[in-house]
Design a protein around this motif. Structure first.
Motif, short mmCIF file in Angstrom:
data_model
loop_
_atom_site.label_atom_id
_atom_site.label_comp_id
_atom_site.label_asym_id
_atom_site.label_seq_id
_atom_site.Cartn_x
_atom_site.Cartn_y
_atom_site.Cartn_z
N GLY A 34 0.74 -1.24 0.00
CA GLY A 34 0.00 0.00 0.00
C GLY A 34 0.78 1.30 0.00
O GLY A 34 0.18 2.37 0.11
N TRP A 35 2.11 1.25 -0.13
CA TRP A 35 2.88 2.49 -0.20
C TRP A 35 2.62 3.14 -1.55
O TRP A 35 2.77 2.50 -2.60
CB TRP A 35 4.37 2.21 -0.01
N SER A 36 2.23 4.41 -1.55
CA SER A 36 1.91 5.10 -2.80
C SER A 36 3.16 5.54 -3.55
O SER A 36 3.15 5.63 -4.77
CB SER A 36 1.01 6.30 -2.54
N THR A 37 4.23 5.81 -2.83
CA THR A 37 5.50 6.23 -3.44
C THR A 37 6.63 5.43 -2.82
O THR A 37 6.71 5.29 -1.60
CB THR A 37 5.75 7.73 -3.19
N VAL A 38 7.51 4.92 -3.68
CA VAL A 38 8.71 4.21 -3.22
C VAL A 38 9.89 4.91 -3.87
O VAL A 38 9.96 5.04 -5.08
CB VAL A 38 8.67 2.72 -3.61
N ARG A 39 10.79 5.39 -3.03
CA ARG A 39 11.95 6.14 -3.53
C ARG A 39 13.21 5.35 -3.26
O ARG A 39 13.51 5.01 -2.12
CB ARG A 39 11.98 7.51 -2.84
N LYS A 40 13.97 5.06 -4.33
CA LYS A 40 15.25 4.35 -4.22
C LYS A 40 16.38 5.37 -4.34
O LYS A 40 16.41 6.13 -5.29
CB LYS A 40 15.38 3.29 -5.31
N LEU A 41 17.28 5.34 -3.37
CA LEU A 41 18.36 6.31 -3.31
C LEU A 41 19.71 5.63 -3.15
O LEU A 41 19.81 4.61 -2.45
CB LEU A 41 18.15 7.24 -2.11
N PRO A 42 20.75 6.18 -3.75
CA PRO A 42 22.09 5.64 -3.51
C PRO A 42 22.58 6.09 -2.13
O PRO A 42 22.10 7.08 -1.59
CB PRO A 42 22.93 6.26 -4.63
N PRO A 43 23.55 5.37 -1.55
CA PRO A 43 24.09 5.78 -0.25
C PRO A 43 24.64 7.21 -0.32
O PRO A 43 25.28 7.60 -1.30
CB PRO A 43 25.23 4.79 -0.01
N GLY A 44 24.34 7.99 0.70
CA GLY A 44 24.85 9.35 0.79
C GLY A 44 24.14 10.36 -0.09
O GLY A 44 24.61 11.49 -0.21
N ALA A 45 23.02 9.98 -0.69
CA ALA A 45 22.31 10.91 -1.56
C ALA A 45 21.83 12.12 -0.76
O ALA A 45 21.44 12.00 0.40
CB ALA A 45 21.11 10.22 -2.20
N ILE A 46 21.87 13.27 -1.39
CA ILE A 46 21.37 14.48 -0.76
C ILE A 46 19.89 14.58 -1.11
O ILE A 46 19.51 14.59 -2.29
CB ILE A 46 22.13 15.73 -1.27
N ILE A 47 19.04 14.60 -0.07
CA ILE A 47 17.60 14.61 -0.29
C ILE A 47 16.94 15.67 0.58
O ILE A 47 17.52 16.12 1.57
CB ILE A 47 16.97 13.23 0.04
N THR A 48 15.75 16.06 0.19
CA THR A 48 14.98 16.97 1.03
C THR A 48 14.44 16.18 2.22
O THR A 48 14.25 14.98 2.14
CB THR A 48 13.81 17.60 0.26
N MET A 49 14.21 16.86 3.32
CA MET A 49 13.80 16.17 4.53
C MET A 49 12.31 16.32 4.84
O MET A 49 11.86 15.95 5.90
CB MET A 49 14.63 16.67 5.72
#
Length: 71
Positions: A34-49
């Motif tokens: 049921g997760w509407s969004t799944v975000r895959k990120l590389p280690p150490g990625a700069i993302i918004t919080m």
């Protein structure tokens, strides 16, 4: 005064259960749960919080989920 909206309930799913899974399998499972969004990120990625309701984040290294968290 308008009523305060009640967002739908997030999936009752433990993000730690995804750690160690292969990324494609983890993403498929997250969507099935049921997760509407799944975000895959590389280690150490700069993302918004900012917290996004219904989003599950994966830190993926060498094709496997190294860390998972909501928002």
């Amino acid at each position: 005064m308008a009523p305060i909206p009640n967002p739908p309930e997030e999936p009752r799913d433990n993000p730690d259960a995804y750690v160690g899974l292969e990324a494609p399998s983890a993403e498929r499972r997250a969507r099935e749960h049921g997760w509407s969004t799944v975000r895959k990120l590389p280690p150490g990625a700069i993302i918004t919080m900012e917290y996004r309701f219904g989003r599950l984040n994966f830190e993926v290294e060498d094709g496997r989920v190294k860390r998972a968290w909501k928002g």
